[in-house]
Motif scaffolding. Structure first.
Motif, short mmCIF file in Angstrom:
data_model
loop_
_atom_site.label_atom_id
_atom_site.label_comp_id
_atom_site.label_asym_id
_atom_site.label_seq_id
_atom_site.Cartn_x
_atom_site.Cartn_y
_atom_site.Cartn_z
N ALA A 140 0.70 -1.02 -0.03
CA ALA A 140 0.05 0.09 0.03
C ALA A 140 0.81 1.24 0.09
CB ALA A 140 -1.10 -0.21 1.30
N LYS A 141 0.19 2.44 -0.55
CA LYS A 141 0.98 3.74 -0.61
C LYS A 141 0.59 4.41 0.65
CE LYS A 141 2.87 3.81 -4.72
NZ LYS A 141 4.26 4.28 -5.06
N LYS A 142 -0.56 4.05 1.24
CA LYS A 142 -1.02 4.93 2.41
C LYS A 142 -1.84 4.00 3.42
CE LYS A 142 -0.84 9.32 3.93
NZ LYS A 142 0.07 10.16 4.06
N ILE A 143 -1.73 4.32 4.81
CA ILE A 143 -2.30 3.54 5.71
C ILE A 143 -2.92 4.65 6.75
CG2 ILE A 143 -2.19 1.82 7.43
CD1 ILE A 143 0.67 1.05 6.37
N LEU A 144 -4.39 4.57 6.82
CA LEU A 144 -4.94 5.41 7.47
C LEU A 144 -5.53 4.74 8.90
CD1 LEU A 144 -7.31 6.98 4.54
CD2 LEU A 144 -4.76 7.54 5.61
N ALA A 145 -5.23 5.41 9.92
CA ALA A 145 -5.57 4.90 11.31
C ALA A 145 -7.02 5.66 12.02
CB ALA A 145 -4.47 5.01 12.22
N THR A 146 -7.74 4.78 12.69
CA THR A 146 -8.75 5.12 13.40
C THR A 146 -8.28 5.80 15.10
OG1 THR A 146 -10.35 3.79 12.35
CG2 THR A 146 -10.89 4.71 14.60
N PHE A 147 -7.39 4.86 15.54
CA PHE A 147 -7.03 5.31 16.93
C PHE A 147 -5.81 6.00 16.74
CE2 PHE A 147 -9.45 1.71 17.95
CZ PHE A 147 -10.14 2.04 19.25
N ALA A 262 -16.89 -5.31 21.20
CA ALA A 262 -15.85 -4.08 20.88
C ALA A 262 -15.16 -4.07 19.56
CB ALA A 262 -14.98 -3.92 22.12
N GLY A 263 -15.82 -4.28 18.63
CA GLY A 263 -15.51 -4.01 17.20
C GLY A 263 -15.14 -2.46 17.04
N ALA A 264 -14.22 -2.00 16.44
CA ALA A 264 -13.82 -0.55 16.43
C ALA A 264 -14.95 0.15 15.63
CB ALA A 264 -12.56 -0.41 15.78
N ASN A 265 -15.36 -0.30 14.66
CA ASN A 265 -16.17 0.72 13.65
C ASN A 265 -17.51 0.91 14.63
OD1 ASN A 265 -14.91 1.14 11.28
ND2 ASN A 265 -15.09 -1.11 11.03
N ALA A 266 -18.06 -0.17 15.44
CA ALA A 266 -19.40 -0.12 15.77
C ALA A 266 -19.20 0.76 17.19
CB ALA A 266 -19.76 -1.78 16.47
N ILE A 267 -18.01 0.66 17.96
CA ILE A 267 -18.03 1.32 19.10
C ILE A 267 -17.73 2.87 18.92
CG2 ILE A 267 -17.45 -0.67 20.49
CD1 ILE A 267 -14.49 0.41 20.54
N LEU A 292 -9.96 -6.48 23.09
CA LEU A 292 -9.65 -6.11 24.41
C LEU A 292 -9.00 -5.04 24.53
CD1 LEU A 292 -8.38 -9.76 25.28
CD2 LEU A 292 -10.40 -8.75 26.15
N LEU A 293 -8.15 -4.58 23.53
CA LEU A 293 -7.48 -3.19 23.48
C LEU A 293 -8.53 -1.88 23.25
CD1 LEU A 293 -4.33 -4.10 21.43
CD2 LEU A 293 -4.50 -3.74 23.79
N ASN A 294 -9.42 -2.33 22.21
CA ASN A 294 -10.43 -1.33 21.90
C ASN A 294 -11.07 -0.98 22.96
OD1 ASN A 294 -9.67 -1.58 19.19
ND2 ASN A 294 -11.16 -2.70 18.62
N ALA A 295 -11.56 -2.00 23.68
CA ALA A 295 -12.74 -1.86 25.06
C ALA A 295 -11.69 -1.03 26.03
CB ALA A 295 -13.16 -3.02 25.64
N ALA A 296 -10.55 -1.47 26.26
CA ALA A 296 -9.89 -0.58 27.54
C ALA A 296 -9.61 0.68 27.18
CB ALA A 296 -8.35 -1.41 27.37
N ALA A 297 -9.17 0.94 25.77
CA ALA A 297 -9.28 2.36 25.66
C ALA A 297 -10.23 3.27 25.69
CB ALA A 297 -8.72 2.34 23.95
N PHE A 298 -11.42 2.73 25.34
CA PHE A 298 -12.71 3.19 25.70
C PHE A 298 -13.31 3.49 27.13
CE2 PHE A 298 -15.69 4.15 22.04
CZ PHE A 298 -14.73 4.33 20.98
N GLU A 299 -12.87 2.38 27.93
CA GLU A 299 -12.90 2.41 29.48
C GLU A 299 -11.96 3.55 30.04
OE1 GLU A 299 -13.08 -0.90 32.88
OE2 GLU A 299 -11.65 -0.97 31.63
N LYS A 300 -10.96 3.71 29.56
CA LYS A 300 -9.92 4.71 30.02
C LYS A 300 -10.37 5.92 29.91
CE LYS A 300 -5.08 6.04 29.65
NZ LYS A 300 -3.74 5.65 28.84
N GLN A 301 -10.97 6.51 28.72
CA GLN A 301 -11.51 7.53 28.48
C GLN A 301 -12.83 7.90 28.90
OE1 GLN A 301 -10.03 9.15 24.36
NE2 GLN A 301 -9.89 6.85 24.13
N GLY A 302 -13.38 6.75 29.55
CA GLY A 302 -14.71 7.16 30.21
C GLY A 302 -16.09 7.03 29.40
#
Length: 356
Positions: A140-147, A262-267, A292-302
């Motif tokens: 790929a030429k470019k990689i876009l991230a959500t987090f 805790a799929g990223a798109n849904a949450i 697990l990582l997605n959920a932990a990040a959302f829990e940390k941010q309240g």
């Protein structure tokens, strides 16, 4: 550009399709000719094949299994066949650019793109990249991230944080219409239960085991997955669906709280709509641990309470649900402070840059 031709890819789960669904209407409006490469029998075919103005091309694809199977030895040959099929599709369609949402169907597509000299952009939703995107990144030429945290796991010369792509139609739901569709009332708040596109048997069982307690104070919209309806379970204030399509914006508008994987798109969609969440991520035994990582990040941010699947029992489920109810007001305040980028526009911008 004399022509605007794009190939989209991604599949295996609904999460690997939703971003494509969000950008297709914009691409069509901008005059792009759209082809979609997906698997022969995956959920992406059900979600994409009937969209007007999009041509669907099924190819052979492999799959990552976390168990021993004879199919694991066949998969490299399936991927090679998928590359061959991709090359034929690209010769025919001659796209300016390829946009990939991930999943194993995208691997032969990205390899084929490199072989044909077609620039490709990848979108990674989870906090850490999945195996399919890891395999596809070199092509790929470019990689876009959500987090923003994902940038630490991506090649710096290709990576860009854009935030979450949210389907615009989700903001157009009507609460009264949603309540009417589900046969619910304004008398009690509404909880939506989602287990992902395939459903989640343990979540379904926990909700149904505690249904009498839950419906004393709340109404339930239960999206339980294909084949997981319980026809004998009829109760006022409880509505079951295998899957929800065009009704989803209205049902979400009627929803006050969410219980979900805790799929990223849904949450991120729930976050954008300011729906406090109880997240029950897939365990390490059933996944690579991304949820697990997605959920932990959302829990940390309240934004969410988290219940780990290995602790899931009917009584503990009720305890965590009550914690969600008590914390929901603070969660909504935290969600209001979330600064959301226009990720959809940024995706389209990167597509144009590569296409030119």
């Amino acid at each position: 550009m004399d022509k605007k031709q794009i190939v989209l890819t991604g599949g295996g789960t609904a999460g690997h399709v939703m971003v494509n669904l969000a950008i297709i209407p914009i691409l069509k409006q901008d005059g792009w000719q759209i082809d979609y490469i997906g698997s022969k029998n995956g959920i992406e075919r059900n979600l994409i094949a009937d969209i007007e103005g999009v041509t669907y091309h099924p190819i052979s694809t492999g799959k990552l299994r976390r168990y021993m199977s004879i199919e694991n030895f066949k998969d490299p040959f399936k991927v090679l066949n998928g590359i061959r099929q991709t090359l034929g599709i690209l010769r025919k369609t001659r796209p300016n650019v390829i946009f990939s949402k991930g999943g194993f169907v995208s691997v032969p597509v990205l390899i084929g793109a490199r072989l044909k000299g077609v620039p490709a952009v990848i979108h990674e939703s989870d906090l850490t990249p999945g195996l399919a995107n890891k395999l596809a990144m070199p092509f790929a030429k470019k990689i876009l991230a959500t987090f923003p945290e994902t940038l630490a796991h991506l090649p710096a010369d290709k990576a860009k944080w854009i935030g979450a792509v949210i389907r615009p139609e989700l903001f157009n739901g009507d609460r009264r219409k949603g309540l009417r569709i589900a046969g619910l009332s304004e008398a009690k708040p509404v909880v939506m239960v989602m287990g992902g596109s395939a459903g989640a048997q343990r979540i379904n069982e926990a909700v149904r085991a505690e249904l009498d307690a839950l419906t004393k104070s709340h109404q339930i919209i239960h999206i339980c997955g294909k084949g997981n309806l319980e026809p004998s379970l009829k109760k006022y204030g409880y509505m079951q669906y295998e899957y929800v399509g065009e009704e989803l914006p209205d049902l979400l508008a009627a929803t006050d709280l969410v219980i979900s994987r805790a799929g990223a798109n849904a949450i991120f969609e729930f976050l954008a709509l300011q729906k406090p969440m109880l997240l029950i991520p897939l365990s390490k035994q059933a996944s690579r641990g991304d949820q697990l990582l997605n959920a932990a990040a959302f829990e940390k941010q309240g934004y969410a309470e988290v219940l780990y699947e290995e602790n899931l029992s009917a009584t503990y489920f009720t305890e965590k649900f009550n914690q969600l109810v008590n914390a929901s007001a603070n969660m909504k305040v935290n969600m209001q402070n979330y600064q959301r980028q226009n990720a959809t526009a940024l995706v389209i911008e990167e597509i144009y840059k590569l296409a030119k």
